[in-house]
Motif scaffolding. Structure first.
Motif, PDB file in Angstrom:
ATOM      1  N   LEU A  91      72.796  33.981  62.891  1.00  0.00           N
ATOM      2  CA  LEU A  91      73.594  32.631  62.773  1.00  0.00           C
ATOM      3  C   LEU A  91      72.652  31.669  62.114  1.00  0.00           C
ATOM      4  CD1 LEU A  91      76.042  30.891  63.428  1.00  0.00           C
ATOM      5  CD2 LEU A  91      74.545  29.929  65.138  1.00  0.00           C
ATOM      6  N   GLU A  92      72.793  31.129  60.792  1.00  0.00           N
ATOM      7  CA  GLU A  92      72.078  30.236  60.017  1.00  0.00           C
ATOM      8  C   GLU A  92      72.685  29.578  59.278  1.00  0.00           C
ATOM      9  OE1 GLU A  92      69.359  32.678  57.676  1.00  0.00           O
ATOM     10  OE2 GLU A  92      71.019  33.933  56.838  1.00  0.00           O
ATOM     11  N   PRO A  93      72.407  28.360  58.375  1.00  0.00           N
ATOM     12  CA  PRO A  93      73.417  27.676  57.625  1.00  0.00           C
ATOM     13  C   PRO A  93      74.099  28.481  56.693  1.00  0.00           C
ATOM     14  CG  PRO A  93      71.413  26.578  57.850  1.00  0.00           C
ATOM     15  CD  PRO A  93      71.234  27.874  58.703  1.00  0.00           C
ATOM     16  N   SER A  94      73.620  29.457  56.230  1.00  0.00           N
ATOM     17  CA  SER A  94      74.234  30.225  55.022  1.00  0.00           C
ATOM     18  C   SER A  94      75.360  31.061  55.744  1.00  0.00           C
ATOM     19  CB  SER A  94      73.447  31.219  54.018  1.00  0.00           C
ATOM     20  OG  SER A  94      72.725  32.104  55.044  1.00  0.00           O
ATOM     21  N   SER A  95      75.559  31.138  57.029  1.00  0.00           N
ATOM     22  CA  SER A  95      76.705  32.040  57.763  1.00  0.00           C
ATOM     23  C   SER A  95      77.704  31.168  58.266  1.00  0.00           C
ATOM     24  CB  SER A  95      75.957  33.162  58.634  1.00  0.00           C
ATOM     25  OG  SER A  95      75.201  32.602  59.799  1.00  0.00           O
ATOM     26  N   PHE A 121      70.839  29.310  66.726  1.00  0.00           N
ATOM     27  CA  PHE A 121      71.749  28.098  66.724  1.00  0.00           C
ATOM     28  C   PHE A 121      70.723  26.810  66.745  1.00  0.00           C
ATOM     29  CE2 PHE A 121      75.292  25.779  69.442  1.00  0.00           C
ATOM     30  CZ  PHE A 121      75.461  25.030  68.227  1.00  0.00           C
ATOM     31  N   GLY A 122      69.749  26.773  67.615  1.00  0.00           N
ATOM     32  CA  GLY A 122      68.601  25.644  67.456  1.00  0.00           C
ATOM     33  C   GLY A 122      67.711  25.679  66.508  1.00  0.00           C
ATOM     34  N   ILE A 123      67.457  26.552  65.938  1.00  0.00           N
ATOM     35  CA  ILE A 123      66.993  26.616  64.501  1.00  0.00           C
ATOM     36  C   ILE A 123      67.957  25.976  63.153  1.00  0.00           C
ATOM     37  CG2 ILE A 123      65.505  27.997  62.622  1.00  0.00           C
ATOM     38  CD1 ILE A 123      64.048  27.482  65.310  1.00  0.00           C
ATOM     39  N   THR A 124      69.028  26.562  63.492  1.00  0.00           N
ATOM     40  CA  THR A 124      70.090  26.161  62.246  1.00  0.00           C
ATOM     41  C   THR A 124      70.262  24.674  62.492  1.00  0.00           C
ATOM     42  OG1 THR A 124      71.302  28.054  62.476  1.00  0.00           O
ATOM     43  CG2 THR A 124      72.564  26.295  61.963  1.00  0.00           C
ATOM     44  N   ILE A 125      70.541  23.950  63.991  1.00  0.00           N
ATOM     45  CA  ILE A 125      70.549  22.574  64.149  1.00  0.00           C
ATOM     46  C   ILE A 125      69.427  21.847  63.089  1.00  0.00           C
ATOM     47  CG2 ILE A 125      70.803  20.742  65.558  1.00  0.00           C
ATOM     48  CD1 ILE A 125      72.202  22.738  67.691  1.00  0.00           C
ATOM     49  N   GLU A 172      67.590  22.752  60.925  1.00  0.00           N
ATOM     50  CA  GLU A 172      67.586  22.791  59.554  1.00  0.00           C
ATOM     51  C   GLU A 172      68.799  22.005  58.952  1.00  0.00           C
ATOM     52  OE1 GLU A 172      68.052  26.165  55.721  1.00  0.00           O
ATOM     53  OE2 GLU A 172      67.889  26.725  57.712  1.00  0.00           O
ATOM     54  N   LEU A 173      69.662  21.880  59.750  1.00  0.00           N
ATOM     55  CA  LEU A 173      70.908  21.139  59.164  1.00  0.00           C
ATOM     56  C   LEU A 173      70.543  19.612  59.135  1.00  0.00           C
ATOM     57  CD1 LEU A 173      74.209  22.883  60.701  1.00  0.00           C
ATOM     58  CD2 LEU A 173      73.032  23.105  58.447  1.00  0.00           C
ATOM     59  N   TYR A 174      69.821  19.084  60.146  1.00  0.00           N
ATOM     60  CA  TYR A 174      69.343  17.692  60.291  1.00  0.00           C
ATOM     61  C   TYR A 174      68.219  17.410  59.278  1.00  0.00           C
ATOM     62  CZ  TYR A 174      67.608  13.365  62.004  1.00  0.00           C
ATOM     63  OH  TYR A 174      67.292  12.061  62.221  1.00  0.00           O
ATOM     64  N   CYS A 175      67.231  18.475  59.285  1.00  0.00           N
ATOM     65  CA  CYS A 175      66.097  18.169  58.356  1.00  0.00           C
ATOM     66  C   CYS A 175      66.076  18.607  56.915  1.00  0.00           C
ATOM     67  CB  CYS A 175      64.822  18.995  59.085  1.00  0.00           C
ATOM     68  SG  CYS A 175      64.441  18.303  60.496  1.00  0.00           S
ATOM     69  N   GLY A 176      66.981  19.565  56.628  1.00  0.00           N
ATOM     70  CA  GLY A 176      67.042  20.170  55.093  1.00  0.00           C
ATOM     71  C   GLY A 176      66.087  21.223  55.103  1.00  0.00           C
ATOM     72  N   TYR A 177      65.293  21.357  56.118  1.00  0.00           N
ATOM     73  CA  TYR A 177      64.484  22.587  55.987  1.00  0.00           C
ATOM     74  C   TYR A 177      64.053  23.455  57.206  1.00  0.00           C
ATOM     75  CZ  TYR A 177      61.156  18.779  57.680  1.00  0.00           C
ATOM     76  OH  TYR A 177      60.539  17.828  58.339  1.00  0.00           O
ATOM     77  N   MET A 178      63.666  24.459  57.452  1.00  0.00           N
ATOM     78  CA  MET A 178      63.368  25.091  58.545  1.00  0.00           C
ATOM     79  C   MET A 178      61.876  24.536  59.313  1.00  0.00           C
ATOM     80  SD  MET A 178      64.769  28.984  57.636  1.00  0.00           S
ATOM     81  CE  MET A 178      64.331  29.516  59.384  1.00  0.00           C
ATOM     82  N   PRO A 179      61.835  24.782  60.608  1.00  0.00           N
ATOM     83  CA  PRO A 179      60.426  24.367  61.192  1.00  0.00           C
ATOM     84  C   PRO A 179      59.453  25.141  60.980  1.00  0.00           C
ATOM     85  CG  PRO A 179      61.952  25.387  62.810  1.00  0.00           C
ATOM     86  CD  PRO A 179      62.730  25.163  61.581  1.00  0.00           C
ATOM     87  N   TYR A 180      59.877  26.473  60.189  1.00  0.00           N
ATOM     88  CA  TYR A 180      58.592  27.496  60.020  1.00  0.00           C
ATOM     89  C   TYR A 180      58.679  27.861  58.410  1.00  0.00           C
ATOM     90  CZ  TYR A 180      58.580  27.851  64.941  1.00  0.00           C
ATOM     91  OH  TYR A 180      58.917  27.468  66.441  1.00  0.00           O
ATOM     92  N   ALA A 181      59.148  26.713  57.645  1.00  0.00           N
ATOM     93  CA  ALA A 181      59.453  26.956  56.199  1.00  0.00           C
ATOM     94  C   ALA A 181      58.302  27.584  55.479  1.00  0.00           C
ATOM     95  CB  ALA A 181      60.116  25.758  55.716  1.00  0.00           C
ATOM     96  N   HIS A 182      57.302  27.110  55.960  1.00  0.00           N
ATOM     97  CA  HIS A 182      56.067  27.437  54.887  1.00  0.00           C
ATOM     98  C   HIS A 182      55.179  28.632  55.487  1.00  0.00           C
ATOM     99  CE1 HIS A 182      57.095  23.808  52.744  1.00  0.00           C
ATOM    100  NE2 HIS A 182      56.904  23.171  53.792  1.00  0.00           N
TER     101      HIS A 182
END
Length: 502
Positions: A123-127, A184-188, A190-200
């Motif tokens: 589950l992620e924004p693209s799905s 689901f938590g990571i997706t939320i 990203e949907l709020y911040c516009g990036y993932m918590p471990y994006a880099h």
């Protein structure tokens, strides 16, 4: 596949998508004025038929439909929805919209999947699709990614390794229902911040960081949303699921799970997801998890994989849990847990004293599968005396399970052994020894014969039948021979003589 070719004599291929994968080619197709995506696999066994069959039966506004499946040139294909608004990938949403619309919808969607035996796995924004009305959201792509090209949303299977929004336990192929809630938590986030918590973080660092790094949040994120994300990304046995998310959406306060790590965490996750855990163990996925760093536990799991071929799977799973975590002393069974065997025995004894049958089905299953004696030996292999006593009760249960009186006696004997108590409870009074009961009866006789007679009726009827709890108590005190001798002495005597024997 050429343009204007047909699938299932219905769907007309319009054009091939520029994006494709090693597993599938993707085409825009149409049926009249309706547009779809045709995903044509390159391998003959690419589709998981069990998942597809379950997916086809789902009728939910939160889950995308699969319209058709078939084969073309010997390869399977799927006909999937076309969403003009694309996925949620790259989109940001306010806290209010997340809480009021998106989070409740995704929570209901995951419940539908899990109720149908499907773990999404990615589950992620693209799905997650934004429906054509621009308001509703829909989950699709079970175990795949959704990628948007121009205005076309298509389904692609991952080929680039593990995703940063997958739960830590999935790095060893251990997928549970609550693994979806981590995503689901990571997706939320990203949907709020516009990036993932471990994006880099690069791919090779993901596993180790997910295992121990505490997530950081932007300063403008509301504390309530931080609570939800932390709870969804905690360890599996403490991770929030459907009910907790539903309560959060309703504004109800709940405790935030604390983090723990290690074998205990894994065992508790398996206990709380019993059926999923059995599947993971007996399919060899848990042994594969341990092979890289703990060959001893890996061997334990592989032994269970072999034993289950000819044994009872719940019992084998149960004892394997205690071999995985040799420090575990709690009694664990299908999501239930007790501090120890004494706690289980005390609760059961209290229930029996209250003349309640609320625990009978639970205890019946434990006796039927002989797990209590197994537990004793798992905790202490030298405690054979108590294990053998419980084995006698388990054998008696099998032999007399249709005898209501003997079954109840077995219940009491079991409660006495498990609790370590040998107490007779009658009319609100507890007797810890025969001497205490004798003194009580003598005192009652001195007060009133009627009172004494009434007490005797509680212990023995005119037919010489002992009260079930009274007999169980005497047996627990080791008075079996005395009871048998007393019964022999009553043979041929009338009711009055039977009473005189008291």
């Amino acid at each position: 596949m050429e343009s204007q070719a047909q699938l299932n004599e219905k769907y007309i291929i319009q054009s091939k998508m520029a994006l494709s994968t090693k597993e599938a080619d993707l085409y825009i197709c149409s049926d009249g004025n309706d547009h779809y995506i045709a995903k044509i696999y390159k391998r003959k066994a690419a589709i998981e038929e069990k998942v597809i069959e379950k997916w086809k039966k789902i009728d939910s506004p939160y889950i995308a439909k699969i319209y058709d499946i078939g084969e073309v040139d010997g390869c399977p294909y799927e006909i999937l929805p076309y969403y003009k608004n694309g996925s949620l990938k790259g989109k940001r949403f306010s806290y209010n919209r997340l809480k009021a619309e998106i989070i409740p919808a995704l929570n209901e969607g995951l419940k539908v999947l899990h109720d149908n035996g499907i773990i999404h796995k990615n589950l992620e924004p693209s799905s997650i699709m934004l429906a054509d009305n621009g308001q509703d959201v829909v989950i699709t792509d079970f175990g795949s990614n959704l990628i948007r090209e121009d205005e076309n949303t298509v389904t692609l299977t991952r080929t680039d390794g593990m995703s940063k929004d997958l739960a830590p336990e999935t790095f060893k192929n251990l997928f549970l229902n609550k693994s979806d809630y981590y995503s689901f938590g990571i997706t939320i986030y990203e949907l709020y911040c516009g990036y993932m918590p471990y994006a880099h973080i690069n791919q090779n660092e993901i596993e180790s960081i997910l295992s121990g790094q505490r997530m950081s949040f932007p300063a403008d994120m509301k504390d309530e949303l931080k609570v939800l994300i932390r709870a969804l990304t905690s360890s599996p046995n403490r991770r929030w699921g459907y009910e907790e998310v539903r309560k959060w959406c309703a504004g109800l306060k709940q405790s935030i799970p604390d983090e723990v790590t290690g074998l205990t965490e894994l065992v508790m996750a398996l206990v709380n997801h019993w059926e999923d855990g059995k599947e993971q163990l007996f399919k060899g996925e848990i042994s594969a998890y341990f092979k890289e760093f703990n060959t001893e536990i890996a061997r334990v799991c592989m032994d269970a994989e072999q034993e289950v071929l000819s044994g009872e799977e719940d019992r084998i799973f149960f004892k394997t849990l205690y071999k995985i975590d040799s420090t575990m002393t709690k009694f664990l069974w299908k999501g239930k847990q007790y501090k120890d065997i004494f706690a289980l025995g005390n609760e059961f004894l209290e229930v029996l004293w209250a003349n309640s049958t609320s625990m009978n089905s639970f205890i019946d299953e434990l006796l039927q599968k002989s797990v209590l004696s197994q537990y004793i030996l798992c905790i202490d292999r030298t405690d054979t005396e108590r294990a053998n006593k419980i084995k006698e009760i388990e054998s008696s249960y099998q032999a007399f399970k249709n005898d209501k009186r003997q079954r109840t006696i077995n219940y009491y004997l079991l409660a006495y052994i498990l609790s370590g108590k040998k107490v007779f409870y009658k009319n609100g009074i507890q007797f810890k020894s025969i001497q205490e009961l004798t003194n009580f009866l003598k005192s009652a006789l001195e007060d009133s014969y009627d009172k004494f007679e009434k007490l005797c009726y509680n212990l023995l009827d005119y037919n010489g039948t002992l009260d079930i709890q009274f007999e169980s108590w005497l047996l627990a005190l080791g008075k079996k021979n005395e009871i048998e001798q007393w019964r022999k002495s009553l043979q041929g005597k009338g009711e009055y003589k039977k009473w005189e024997e008291i």
